[in-house]
Every structure is written in C-alpha cells, then in structure tokens.
Design a protein around this motif. Structure first.
Motif, PDB file in Angstrom:
ATOM      1  N   ASP A  26       5.631  -8.486  -7.108  1.00 34.18           N
ATOM      2  CA  ASP A  26       5.149  -7.705  -6.125  1.00 34.18           C
ATOM      3  C   ASP A  26       3.843  -6.788  -6.733  1.00 34.18           C
ATOM      4  OD1 ASP A  26       5.964  -8.816  -3.799  1.00 34.18           O
ATOM      5  OD2 ASP A  26       7.497  -6.770  -4.130  1.00 34.18           O
ATOM      6  N   GLU A  27       2.260  -6.883  -5.981  1.00 37.11           N
ATOM      7  CA  GLU A  27       1.545  -5.452  -6.173  1.00 37.11           C
ATOM      8  C   GLU A  27       1.469  -3.901  -5.948  1.00 37.11           C
ATOM      9  OE1 GLU A  27      -1.860  -8.870  -8.386  1.00 37.11           O
ATOM     10  OE2 GLU A  27      -1.041  -8.857  -6.772  1.00 37.11           O
ATOM     11  N   LEU A  28       1.021  -3.399  -6.333  1.00 35.86           N
ATOM     12  CA  LEU A  28       0.847  -1.525  -5.682  1.00 35.86           C
ATOM     13  C   LEU A  28      -0.554  -1.618  -5.480  1.00 35.86           C
ATOM     14  CD1 LEU A  28       2.983  -0.219  -4.648  1.00 35.86           C
ATOM     15  CD2 LEU A  28       3.541   1.061  -6.963  1.00 35.86           C
ATOM     16  N   ILE A  29      -1.632  -0.943  -4.600  1.00 40.01           N
ATOM     17  CA  ILE A  29      -2.151  -0.405  -4.511  1.00 40.01           C
ATOM     18  C   ILE A  29      -1.869   1.127  -3.598  1.00 40.01           C
ATOM     19  CG2 ILE A  29      -4.806  -0.016  -3.399  1.00 40.01           C
ATOM     20  CD1 ILE A  29      -3.927  -3.436  -2.366  1.00 40.01           C
ATOM     21  N   LEU A  30      -2.217   2.287  -4.687  1.00 40.22           N
ATOM     22  CA  LEU A  30      -1.809   3.425  -4.486  1.00 40.22           C
ATOM     23  C   LEU A  30      -2.729   4.236  -4.118  1.00 40.22           C
ATOM     24  CD1 LEU A  30       0.550   5.624  -5.118  1.00 40.22           C
ATOM     25  CD2 LEU A  30       0.219   6.284  -7.593  1.00 40.22           C
ATOM     26  N   PHE A  31      -2.485   4.800  -3.225  1.00 40.94           N
ATOM     27  CA  PHE A  31      -3.716   6.058  -2.676  1.00 40.94           C
ATOM     28  C   PHE A  31      -2.969   7.346  -2.701  1.00 40.94           C
ATOM     29  CE2 PHE A  31      -5.177   1.784   0.080  1.00 40.94           C
ATOM     30  CZ  PHE A  31      -6.330   1.938  -1.068  1.00 40.94           C
ATOM     31  N   ALA A  32      -3.961   7.989  -3.329  1.00 36.37           N
ATOM     32  CA  ALA A  32      -3.895   9.601  -2.961  1.00 36.37           C
ATOM     33  C   ALA A  32      -4.452  10.924  -2.882  1.00 36.37           C
ATOM     34  CB  ALA A  32      -3.235  10.374  -4.909  1.00 36.37           C
ATOM     35  N   VAL A  50       1.217  -1.111   0.457  1.00 33.96           N
ATOM     36  CA  VAL A  50       0.103  -0.103  -0.223  1.00 33.96           C
ATOM     37  C   VAL A  50       0.684   0.560   0.443  1.00 33.96           C
ATOM     38  CG1 VAL A  50      -1.839   1.671   1.039  1.00 33.96           C
ATOM     39  CG2 VAL A  50      -1.723  -1.418   0.646  1.00 33.96           C
ATOM     40  N   PHE A  51       0.394   1.527  -0.681  1.00 39.72           N
ATOM     41  CA  PHE A  51       1.007   3.374  -0.691  1.00 39.72           C
ATOM     42  C   PHE A  51       0.731   4.895  -1.095  1.00 39.72           C
ATOM     43  CE2 PHE A  51       4.660   5.428  -4.368  1.00 39.72           C
ATOM     44  CZ  PHE A  51       5.167   5.859  -3.604  1.00 39.72           C
ATOM     45  N   LEU A  52       1.507   5.347  -0.111  1.00 40.06           N
ATOM     46  CA  LEU A  52       0.372   6.681   0.075  1.00 40.06           C
ATOM     47  C   LEU A  52       1.241   7.910  -0.538  1.00 40.06           C
ATOM     48  CD1 LEU A  52      -0.269   5.928   3.690  1.00 40.06           C
ATOM     49  CD2 LEU A  52      -1.862   5.513   1.652  1.00 40.06           C
ATOM     50  N   VAL A  53       0.891   8.836  -1.490  1.00 38.06           N
ATOM     51  CA  VAL A  53       0.911   9.803  -1.726  1.00 38.06           C
ATOM     52  C   VAL A  53       0.221  10.969  -1.625  1.00 38.06           C
ATOM     53  CG1 VAL A  53       2.711   8.789  -3.373  1.00 38.06           C
ATOM     54  CG2 VAL A  53       0.560   9.693  -4.161  1.00 38.06           C
ATOM     55  N   SER A  54       0.608  12.226  -0.918  1.00 39.03           N
ATOM     56  CA  SER A  54      -0.207  13.507  -0.621  1.00 39.03           C
ATOM     57  C   SER A  54       0.177  14.566  -0.818  1.00 39.03           C
ATOM     58  CB  SER A  54      -0.490  13.332   0.473  1.00 39.03           C
ATOM     59  OG  SER A  54       0.014  13.912   1.442  1.00 39.03           O
ATOM     60  N   SER A  57      -8.776  -0.641   5.640  1.00 43.20           N
ATOM     61  CA  SER A  57      -8.884  -2.107   5.123  1.00 43.20           C
ATOM     62  C   SER A  57      -8.613  -2.234   4.264  1.00 43.20           C
ATOM     63  CB  SER A  57     -11.071  -1.224   5.404  1.00 43.20           C
ATOM     64  OG  SER A  57     -11.794  -0.644   6.114  1.00 43.20           O
ATOM     65  N   THR A  58      -7.949  -1.738   3.748  1.00 42.34           N
ATOM     66  CA  THR A  58      -7.206  -2.097   2.889  1.00 42.34           C
ATOM     67  C   THR A  58      -5.661  -2.525   3.262  1.00 42.34           C
ATOM     68  OG1 THR A  58      -8.096  -0.482   1.229  1.00 42.34           O
ATOM     69  CG2 THR A  58      -5.152  -1.377   0.220  1.00 42.34           C
ATOM     70  N   VAL A  59      -4.828  -2.474   4.427  1.00 44.48           N
ATOM     71  CA  VAL A  59      -4.034  -3.339   4.633  1.00 44.48           C
ATOM     72  C   VAL A  59      -4.006  -4.185   5.628  1.00 44.48           C
ATOM     73  CG1 VAL A  59      -2.045  -3.085   6.573  1.00 44.48           C
ATOM     74  CG2 VAL A  59      -2.718  -0.467   4.760  1.00 44.48           C
ATOM     75  N   LEU A  60      -5.200  -3.993   5.918  1.00 44.39           N
ATOM     76  CA  LEU A  60      -6.107  -5.603   6.435  1.00 44.39           C
ATOM     77  C   LEU A  60      -6.341  -6.653   6.059  1.00 44.39           C
ATOM     78  CD1 LEU A  60      -7.316  -3.788  10.025  1.00 44.39           C
ATOM     79  CD2 LEU A  60      -5.793  -4.476   9.675  1.00 44.39           C
ATOM     80  N   SER A  61      -7.018  -6.048   4.339  1.00 51.50           N
ATOM     81  CA  SER A  61      -7.871  -6.788   4.041  1.00 51.50           C
ATOM     82  C   SER A  61      -6.859  -7.295   2.684  1.00 51.50           C
ATOM     83  CB  SER A  61      -9.402  -6.756   3.662  1.00 51.50           C
ATOM     84  OG  SER A  61      -9.422  -5.517   2.902  1.00 51.50           O
ATOM     85  N   LYS A  62      -5.959  -6.748   1.812  1.00 52.68           N
ATOM     86  CA  LYS A  62      -5.624  -6.581   1.317  1.00 52.68           C
ATOM     87  C   LYS A  62      -4.811  -8.182   0.862  1.00 52.68           C
ATOM     88  CE  LYS A  62      -0.889  -4.964   2.387  1.00 52.68           C
ATOM     89  NZ  LYS A  62      -0.365  -5.972   2.290  1.00 52.68           N
ATOM     90  N   GLY A  82       5.880  -3.427   6.760  1.00 51.26           N
ATOM     91  CA  GLY A  82       7.217  -3.345   5.942  1.00 51.26           C
ATOM     92  C   GLY A  82       6.197  -3.328   4.464  1.00 51.26           C
ATOM     93  N   ASP A  83       4.617  -3.254   4.619  1.00 51.39           N
ATOM     94  CA  ASP A  83       4.223  -3.357   2.533  1.00 51.39           C
ATOM     95  C   ASP A  83       3.060  -1.858   3.081  1.00 51.39           C
ATOM     96  OD1 ASP A  83       2.378  -3.856   5.227  1.00 51.39           O
ATOM     97  OD2 ASP A  83       0.826  -4.966   4.224  1.00 51.39           O
ATOM     98  N   ILE A  84       3.394  -1.353   3.877  1.00 50.39           N
ATOM     99  CA  ILE A  84       3.255  -0.403   4.063  1.00 50.39           C
ATOM    100  C   ILE A  84       4.149   1.221   3.073  1.00 50.39           C
ATOM    101  CG2 ILE A  84       1.930   2.001   4.794  1.00 50.39           C
ATOM    102  CD1 ILE A  84       0.951   0.371   7.031  1.00 50.39           C
TER     103      ILE A  84
END
Length: 144
Positions: free
Chosen positions: A60-66, A4-8, A103-108, A29-31
């Motif tokens: 690996d796969e990536l879920i990007l949130f902005a 899970v990758f957060l950008v802002s 929710s994403t982190v806990l269920s991905k 290590g997955d955030i």
C-alpha cells in the motif's frame, strides 16, 4: 491501495475526515485520521498513529496530510511512518483543506504511483480553492 491519512491538532483531522466521507462516500476504508488532542503526550499520539496505520499493508501507499508543516502531528506521524518502513511509499503534505483532501481522495487512484505529478496537480488546486467571498448588498446593486 492508496490510503489518505489525516493528522492534526485538536479535532480538525477527524472533522475533515467526516466532511470528506459526507462528500465522497461514507463507507470508504481508504481514509484514516487521528489527532493530537489538548493535553495528550507525544507517546500517546504516536500510539494512535500506529493504530490508525494497522490496515496499511506492505504494497500500500500513503498520502499523509497534516494541518501545519513542521507541527507536532506531522513530525510524529512522519517518525511513526519511518519506523513502520512506509516512508518510501508515503507522500506528505502540510496545510490541508477540504478541497485538497477531497480532490486527493477522488483522484488518487488515477495515477500509478505517488509521483510528484500528484502534488503538482493537487496542491495548486487546494491553494486555488482559497478565495474571498463577497455578497452584494441591495445598496451596492442600486449604485450600478
């Protein structure tokens, strides 16, 4: 691994990252996160995105949130992800909030891939977490 990758803009992504760690576990290590700070140029931010993605491997796969759809952090991160050849293994979502990311982190890891199923469940959940909060005062209680 699914990251899970957060950008802002500003400190939102690193702050949200800290809040998620507090609730989901400090040593995850997955955030990943980075932010476009005031006065920072697009090239410097892109380099920060590259550094953050160094741990993402070929499988690996990536879920990007902005923070904002169409904002500079999302657009720049998407360009860096494309350059790195990760675009096909990335799901991008704009308009992040704590319930959505948590929710994403806990269920991905409960899904095999980044199918639309993940978005179909998580986005409404994040949206439904936005509610007006009321506190009943003594005057209102007396009227009942």
């Amino acid at each position: 691994m699914k990251y899970v990758f957060l950008v802002s803009h500003g400190e939102f992504a690193p702050g949200l990252h800290k809040a998620v760690n507090m609730l989901a576990g400090e040593e995850r290590g997955d955030i990943l996160s980075t932010s476009l700070k005031n006065g920072m140029g697009a090239d410097e931010f892109a380099e920060n995105v590259r550094k953050a993605l160094k741990s993402v491997g070929e499988e690996d796969e990536l879920i990007l949130f902005a923070d904002i759809v169409g904002g500079s952090p999302l657009a720049t991160a998407a360009n860096v992800i494309a350059e790195a050849g990760l675009l096909e293994r990335t799901k991008m979502i704009g308009g992040m909030n704590l319930p959505l990311v948590l929710s994403t982190v806990l269920s991905k890891d409960m899904t095999d891939d980044l199918s639309s199923e993940l978005s179909d469940v998580l986005i409404p959940e994040g949206r439904d977490a936005i509610k007006e909060f009321f506190v009943e005062t003594d005057d209102e209680a007396d009227e009942i």
